[in-house]
Design a protein around this motif. Sequence first.
Motif, mmCIF file in Angstrom:
data_model
loop_
_atom_site.group_PDB
_atom_site.id
_atom_site.type_symbol
_atom_site.label_atom_id
_atom_site.label_comp_id
_atom_site.label_asym_id
_atom_site.label_seq_id
_atom_site.Cartn_x
_atom_site.Cartn_y
_atom_site.Cartn_z
ATOM 1 N N ASP A 326 0.816 -1.220 0.000
ATOM 2 C CA ASP A 326 0.000 0.000 0.000
ATOM 3 C C ASP A 326 0.845 1.264 0.000
ATOM 4 O OD1 ASP A 326 -2.177 -1.675 0.084
ATOM 5 O OD2 ASP A 326 -2.560 -1.404 2.241
ATOM 6 N N LYS A 327 2.006 1.206 0.671
ATOM 7 C CA LYS A 327 2.838 2.410 0.810
ATOM 8 C C LYS A 327 3.921 2.514 -0.257
ATOM 9 C CE LYS A 327 1.909 2.948 5.702
ATOM 10 N NZ LYS A 327 2.418 2.885 7.077
ATOM 11 N N GLY A 328 3.986 1.543 -1.142
ATOM 12 C CA GLY A 328 4.964 1.601 -2.227
ATOM 13 C C GLY A 328 6.400 1.507 -1.785
ATOM 14 N N THR A 329 6.666 0.729 -0.735
ATOM 15 C CA THR A 329 8.037 0.557 -0.247
ATOM 16 C C THR A 329 8.885 -0.121 -1.323
ATOM 17 O OG1 THR A 329 7.170 0.300 1.990
ATOM 18 C CG2 THR A 329 9.440 -0.407 1.609
ATOM 19 N N LYS A 330 10.070 0.441 -1.584
ATOM 20 C CA LYS A 330 10.903 -0.058 -2.690
ATOM 21 C C LYS A 330 12.055 -0.943 -2.236
ATOM 22 C CE LYS A 330 10.413 0.954 -6.369
ATOM 23 N NZ LYS A 330 9.620 0.263 -7.388
ATOM 24 N N LEU A 331 12.500 -0.771 -0.998
ATOM 25 C CA LEU A 331 13.666 -1.522 -0.507
ATOM 26 C C LEU A 331 13.337 -2.083 0.869
ATOM 27 C CD1 LEU A 331 16.649 -2.314 -0.977
ATOM 28 C CD2 LEU A 331 17.305 -0.127 0.057
ATOM 29 N N ILE A 332 13.430 -3.413 1.021
ATOM 30 C CA ILE A 332 13.044 -4.079 2.263
ATOM 31 C C ILE A 332 14.198 -4.955 2.747
ATOM 32 C CG2 ILE A 332 11.429 -5.704 3.336
ATOM 33 C CD1 ILE A 332 9.459 -4.867 1.011
ATOM 34 N N PHE A 333 14.608 -4.750 3.985
ATOM 35 C CA PHE A 333 15.656 -5.569 4.605
ATOM 36 C C PHE A 333 15.038 -6.468 5.671
ATOM 37 C CE2 PHE A 333 18.139 -1.823 3.292
ATOM 38 C CZ PHE A 333 19.249 -2.412 2.724
ATOM 39 N N THR A 334 15.435 -7.725 5.729
ATOM 40 C CA THR A 334 15.136 -8.551 6.896
ATOM 41 C C THR A 334 16.413 -8.691 7.705
ATOM 42 O OG1 THR A 334 15.547 -10.626 5.697
ATOM 43 C CG2 THR A 334 13.277 -9.837 5.795
ATOM 44 N N MET A 335 16.305 -8.474 9.005
ATOM 45 C CA MET A 335 17.469 -8.486 9.873
ATOM 46 C C MET A 335 17.180 -9.309 11.122
ATOM 47 S SD MET A 335 18.662 -4.487 9.585
ATOM 48 C CE MET A 335 20.289 -4.835 10.233
ATOM 49 N N GLY A 336 18.231 -9.841 11.730
ATOM 50 C CA GLY A 336 18.088 -10.631 12.949
ATOM 51 C C GLY A 336 19.235 -11.606 13.063
ATOM 52 N N LYS A 337 19.332 -12.264 14.208
ATOM 53 C CA LYS A 337 20.396 -13.222 14.444
ATOM 54 C C LYS A 337 20.153 -14.505 13.667
ATOM 55 C CE LYS A 337 23.016 -10.872 17.165
ATOM 56 N NZ LYS A 337 24.394 -10.517 16.767
ATOM 57 N N ASN A 492 15.752 6.696 4.318
ATOM 58 C CA ASN A 492 14.500 7.330 3.900
ATOM 59 C C ASN A 492 13.336 6.366 4.147
ATOM 60 O OD1 ASN A 492 12.346 8.545 2.658
ATOM 61 N ND2 ASN A 492 13.379 8.912 0.705
ATOM 62 N N PRO A 493 12.497 6.622 5.167
ATOM 63 C CA PRO A 493 11.416 5.684 5.491
ATOM 64 C C PRO A 493 10.343 5.581 4.413
ATOM 65 C CG PRO A 493 11.208 7.708 6.774
ATOM 66 C CD PRO A 493 12.526 7.789 6.064
ATOM 67 N N LYS A 494 10.302 6.528 3.497
ATOM 68 C CA LYS A 494 9.319 6.455 2.408
ATOM 69 C C LYS A 494 9.731 5.432 1.359
ATOM 70 C CE LYS A 494 7.619 11.193 2.899
ATOM 71 N NZ LYS A 494 7.440 12.511 2.222
ATOM 72 N N GLU A 495 11.013 5.122 1.301
ATOM 73 C CA GLU A 495 11.517 4.174 0.309
ATOM 74 C C GLU A 495 11.907 2.823 0.914
ATOM 75 O OE1 GLU A 495 14.300 5.437 -2.722
ATOM 76 O OE2 GLU A 495 14.049 7.513 -2.085
ATOM 77 N N THR A 496 12.355 2.853 2.165
ATOM 78 C CA THR A 496 12.982 1.661 2.755
ATOM 79 C C THR A 496 12.298 1.248 4.051
ATOM 80 O OG1 THR A 496 15.108 2.309 1.820
ATOM 81 C CG2 THR A 496 15.165 0.735 3.626
ATOM 82 N N ALA A 497 12.208 -0.064 4.258
ATOM 83 C CA ALA A 497 11.679 -0.600 5.518
ATOM 84 C C ALA A 497 12.590 -1.712 6.011
ATOM 85 C CB ALA A 497 10.261 -1.122 5.337
ATOM 86 N N VAL A 498 12.832 -1.734 7.313
ATOM 87 C CA VAL A 498 13.588 -2.807 7.949
ATOM 88 C C VAL A 498 12.630 -3.674 8.747
ATOM 89 C CG1 VAL A 498 15.288 -3.356 9.730
ATOM 90 C CG2 VAL A 498 15.771 -1.554 8.061
ATOM 91 N N VAL A 499 12.743 -4.985 8.545
ATOM 92 C CA VAL A 499 11.949 -5.965 9.292
ATOM 93 C C VAL A 499 12.897 -6.727 10.212
ATOM 94 C CG1 VAL A 499 10.459 -7.987 9.152
ATOM 95 C CG2 VAL A 499 10.302 -6.206 7.387
ATOM 96 N N ILE A 500 12.684 -6.634 11.505
ATOM 97 C CA ILE A 500 13.487 -7.393 12.459
ATOM 98 C C ILE A 500 12.771 -8.708 12.743
ATOM 99 C CG2 ILE A 500 14.278 -7.500 14.857
ATOM 100 C CD1 ILE A 500 14.969 -4.599 14.728
ATOM 101 N N VAL A 501 13.474 -9.809 12.528
ATOM 102 C CA VAL A 501 12.911 -11.146 12.747
ATOM 103 C C VAL A 501 13.481 -11.712 14.040
ATOM 104 C CG1 VAL A 501 12.540 -13.434 11.751
ATOM 105 C CG2 VAL A 501 12.823 -11.447 10.239
ATOM 106 N N THR A 502 12.617 -12.269 14.878
ATOM 107 C CA THR A 502 13.063 -12.814 16.161
ATOM 108 C C THR A 502 12.232 -14.037 16.519
ATOM 109 O OG1 THR A 502 13.568 -12.253 18.478
ATOM 110 C CG2 THR A 502 11.511 -11.390 17.571
ATOM 111 N N LEU A 503 12.588 -14.673 17.603
ATOM 112 C CA LEU A 503 11.805 -15.743 18.214
ATOM 113 C C LEU A 503 11.275 -15.243 19.551
ATOM 114 C CD1 LEU A 503 14.235 -18.766 17.627
ATOM 115 C CD2 LEU A 503 12.392 -17.979 16.128
#
Length: 588
Positions: A326-337, A492-503
Motif C-alpha cells: 500500500d505504501k509503495g516501499t521499494k527496498l526491504i531488509f530482513t534483519m536478525g540473528k 528514507n522511510p518512504k523508500e525503505t523498511a527494515v523488518v526485524i525477525v526474532t523468536l
Amino acid sequence: MYPLFNPNYIETKFLFLTGKGGVGKTSTACAAAVALADRGEKVLLISTDPASNLQDVFNIELTSIPRAIPEVENLYVSNIDPEASAKAYREKMVGPYRDKLPAAVVVTMEEQLSGACTVEIAAFDEFTGFLTKSEIVDQYDHIIFDTAPTGHTLRLLQLPTAWNGFLEESTHGASCLGPLSGLADKKDLYAKAVSALSDVARTTLILVSRPESSSLIEADRASRELKEIGINNQILIVNGLLQEHNESDEVASTFYMRQSEALRKIPENLKQTKIYSLPYVPYSLTGIENLRSIFKPYKAKVIEANVEQKEINLPGLKAVVDDFSDKGTKLIFTMGKGGVGKTTIASAIAVGLVEKGHRVHLTTTDPAAHLEYQFQSEQQNERLTISSIDPEVEVEKYKAKVLEQSSKDLDEEGLAYLKEDLESPCTEEIAIFQAFAEVVAKSENEVVVIDTAPTGHTLLLLDASESYSKEIARSTGEVPESAKNLLPQIRNPKETAVVIVTLAEATPVLEASRLQDDLRRASIHPKWWVINQSLYATNTTDPILKGKALAEQEWIQEVHDKLADNAALIPWFHEEKIGYNSLKDFIN
C-alpha cells in the motif's frame, strides 16, 4: 541419543561456554555452576554477555565484583558489562584527540571503536584477570565463563604486530584496527591469558547448540576456529532435545522428527567431539530448583489444567506485506540473528508482494545458497527474480583490493596483521554491503528484498569513512558511488523498511533489541518486528510444548508493548515451507 550432560565430568579449573544466541549458554552455565557448588567446590560464574540475564536467573542484583548466592553455598557470580567497558575503552582512546583533530576524524575514530570487535576485546580485557591473577584464580576450584571470546579475537591478540606502531600508521579500510590500538601495555598479560585458554589441563571449552542445522553449523565453525589456535579440549552439549516422540500431537511429532533429522546431519568435525545432551523443558530455567532439575533424570512436567493461555492479538505476515504494498516501499531488509528464519521471512514477503502484482528482486548472502533450496527452482512467476551474493567471493575481492592498495607500505609483520584484521566480521559486512549496493543500483521499477542486512555499525562506519576521506589525503576506505547513494536511501522511510525477525525467547528478543538500538544510531527505524516459529500461535496439546507456548507469552508481550512500532506473529508450522506455492501459506 546422547548421554545427559553432568558437570561431574568436568575436572578443569576454567570452563568457557560458546554458541550462537538463543541456544541456552547462560542457563547451561548457571546450572553447571550450581551443580559444581552443590558438590562442595567453590565456583565463580562470570558473564560477559551484553544482554546477560544472570541477575534474573538468580534473582539478585549483580556487578563486576563477585557476589555470593545466598541459596547456594560456595557459588559466587559476577556480571561484567562489556558495553560499559567498551565505552570506557573507547573514551580512553578517542578523548586525547577531541580538540586536536577535525570533528569528522574524531567521528570516524569513534565509529571504528563502536563495533562488536571493541566490545569483545574490552570484555576480554576485563576477564583476563580472572584467568591470570593468582589472588583471584587460587580462590576458586572452578571459574566458569558464560560467552567465550571468538577465535578471531584470540588470533588478533597473538599477533606480534598488534603491539607495535603499525596501528598508528595504517591506511587501509578494514575494521578491527581501532579496538587493538590501546592494548600495547598489556602484551604479557594477554599472552598468559591465551596460554591458559589453550592448556587442556586447565580449560574446557563447552560448545552449546540446539538440535537445529544452523545452530550446529555455528558450533562447528566455532570449534574449528578455536582448534586452529590450540583450544582443543572441547565438548558439545546439544541443548533442548525433545526426549519423547508424542505421535498423538502433530506439532510434537513433527518437532521431534525435525530434531532427529538435524542431528543425523551433524558436521563431521563435531562427530569427533564428546557429545552430551540436555532435555527440552517447558519451564524457564530461572531459580535454583529449576537449575538443579536440569541434570536430573528426565521427567516431564505436566501443565496444570488451570493455567490458561492469554490472548495477545497480533496480525500475521499478510499485514506486513499489505503495508509495504500500500505504501509503495521499494527496498526491504530482513534483519536478525542466525537461526530465527530471516531467509524464509524475506522469501515469504517477496512472494506476497509478487502475488499483489509487484515486480520483486530477492537477494541474499546465505553462503549455503538457501534461496535455491527455499524455492527448489520453482519460481513460477515471471515477476520474481532471485540472486545470491556469495560472501566468500565478495570478501576476497574486497581483501584483494585493500591489500593491493596498502601492502607496498608494509613490512612482513605489518602485512601479517593486515591480513588477520581483514578476517574480521566487519570486513565481511562492508564487502557484502557494497555488493548489495550494486544490486540495488541496477534495479529499476521493482521492489528489492534483501535478506541478511548490514548492521547500523557498518552503515555508520561507511558514512564516517566517506567524511574522513574528505578531511585527509589518506582515506580510511574507498566507498563506491553505489554505496554512497544507497546510504541515504536506506535512511528514507518512504523508500525503505527494515523488518526485524526474532523468536519469542529471551536471548533472540534481547539481541534484536540491541540490533534496533544499533540501527537507530544510524538514523534507521525498523518498521516491523516479526515473531517467527511461535508455539504460542499453534494449538499444541503436548505437555512440554504447551508449557513452552505459555513461556513465550512474556516475550511476545515485550515486543508488542515495548519494542516494536508494529509486530506480527507467525506460528510454528507443521512442515517446512519449500517452494513458491508453499510460501504463500505465510500470507493466506
